[in-house]
Design a protein around this motif. Structure first.
Motif, PDB file in Angstrom:
ATOM      1  N   ILE A 128       8.161 -14.483  10.096  1.00  0.00           N
ATOM      2  CA  ILE A 128       7.790 -13.321   9.449  1.00  0.00           C
ATOM      3  C   ILE A 128       8.393 -12.171  10.633  1.00  0.00           C
ATOM      4  O   ILE A 128       9.037 -11.478  10.467  1.00  0.00           O
TER       5      ILE A 128
ATOM      6  N   ILE B   9      11.435  -9.478  10.272  1.00  0.00           N
ATOM      7  CA  ILE B   9      10.920  -8.204   9.834  1.00  0.00           C
ATOM      8  C   ILE B   9      11.945  -7.258   9.732  1.00  0.00           C
ATOM      9  O   ILE B   9      11.898  -6.595   8.946  1.00  0.00           O
TER      10      ILE B   9
ATOM     11  N   HIS C 217       5.563  -0.052   3.057  1.00  0.00           N
ATOM     12  CA  HIS C 217       5.119  -1.484   3.387  1.00  0.00           C
ATOM     13  C   HIS C 217       5.064  -1.901   4.906  1.00  0.00           C
ATOM     14  O   HIS C 217       4.477  -2.676   5.126  1.00  0.00           O
ATOM     15  N   ARG C 218       6.067  -1.200   5.694  1.00  0.00           N
ATOM     16  CA  ARG C 218       6.010  -1.410   6.929  1.00  0.00           C
ATOM     17  C   ARG C 218       4.492  -1.019   7.634  1.00  0.00           C
ATOM     18  O   ARG C 218       4.098  -1.828   8.297  1.00  0.00           O
TER      19      ARG C 218
ATOM     20  N   GLN D  20       1.834  -0.873   5.890  1.00  0.00           N
ATOM     21  CA  GLN D  20       0.684  -1.691   5.318  1.00  0.00           C
ATOM     22  C   GLN D  20       0.703  -3.138   6.387  1.00  0.00           C
ATOM     23  O   GLN D  20      -0.277  -3.629   6.739  1.00  0.00           O
ATOM     24  N   LEU D  21       1.969  -3.513   6.725  1.00  0.00           N
ATOM     25  CA  LEU D  21       2.051  -4.745   7.531  1.00  0.00           C
ATOM     26  C   LEU D  21       1.518  -4.492   9.054  1.00  0.00           C
ATOM     27  O   LEU D  21       0.679  -4.942   9.298  1.00  0.00           O
ATOM     28  N   HIS D  22       1.728  -3.360   9.562  1.00  0.00           N
ATOM     29  CA  HIS D  22       1.558  -2.939  10.653  1.00  0.00           C
ATOM     30  C   HIS D  22       0.016  -2.881  10.931  1.00  0.00           C
ATOM     31  O   HIS D  22      -0.741  -3.630  11.801  1.00  0.00           O
TER      32      HIS D  22
ATOM     33  N   SER E 254      -2.336  -4.239   8.850  1.00  0.00           N
ATOM     34  CA  SER E 254      -2.920  -5.670   8.560  1.00  0.00           C
ATOM     35  C   SER E 254      -2.718  -6.435   9.959  1.00  0.00           C
ATOM     36  O   SER E 254      -3.744  -7.160  10.622  1.00  0.00           O
ATOM     37  N   VAL E 255      -1.544  -6.480  10.447  1.00  0.00           N
ATOM     38  CA  VAL E 255      -1.443  -7.333  11.837  1.00  0.00           C
ATOM     39  C   VAL E 255      -2.284  -6.785  12.863  1.00  0.00           C
ATOM     40  O   VAL E 255      -2.710  -7.597  13.746  1.00  0.00           O
TER      41      VAL E 255
END
Length: 103
Positions: A71, A75, A85-86, A88-90, A92-93
């Motif tokens: 991933i 990315i 979405h970026r 959200q991923l940021h 969560s990570v």
């Protein structure tokens, strides 16, 4: 405890003589938890027998780490203007990173 799916998942299972595909969306639920060997993931679509379905997956730690690496490598495929979405991923990570630092 399962939670509502906030977006959508599509699952395909291919055998030499059969092909199964399923979609799990907002009316579906998921459960993701860790056990001693990796990640257990369940997606469930409730309802009558003709629409009800579920998938259960288990990813051992090494495979989970390889997926996260993949991933990270890819990315850039998420458009720069897809801020939601970026972000959200940021988030969560970042939460995962902080959790891994805890003793």
């Amino acid at each position: 405890m399962s939670k509502p799916i906030p977006d959508k998942a599509e699952v395909a299972l291919e055998y030499p003589d059969k092909f199964y595909v399923g979609t799990f969306a907002h009316s579906s639920r998921f459960d993701a938890h860790l056990d001693p060997t990796g990640l257990a993931l369940t997606l469930e679509r409730p309802g009558p027998e003709d629409v009800r379905k579920s998938i259960h997956m288990h990813l051992n730690w090494g495979l989970l780490a390889a997926i996260i690496d993949e991933i990270a490598t890819n990315i850039a495929a998420i458009p720069k203007d897809d801020v939601v979405h970026r972000e959200q991923l940021h988030e969560s990570v970042a939460a995962l990173h902080e959790a891994l630092k805890a003793p």
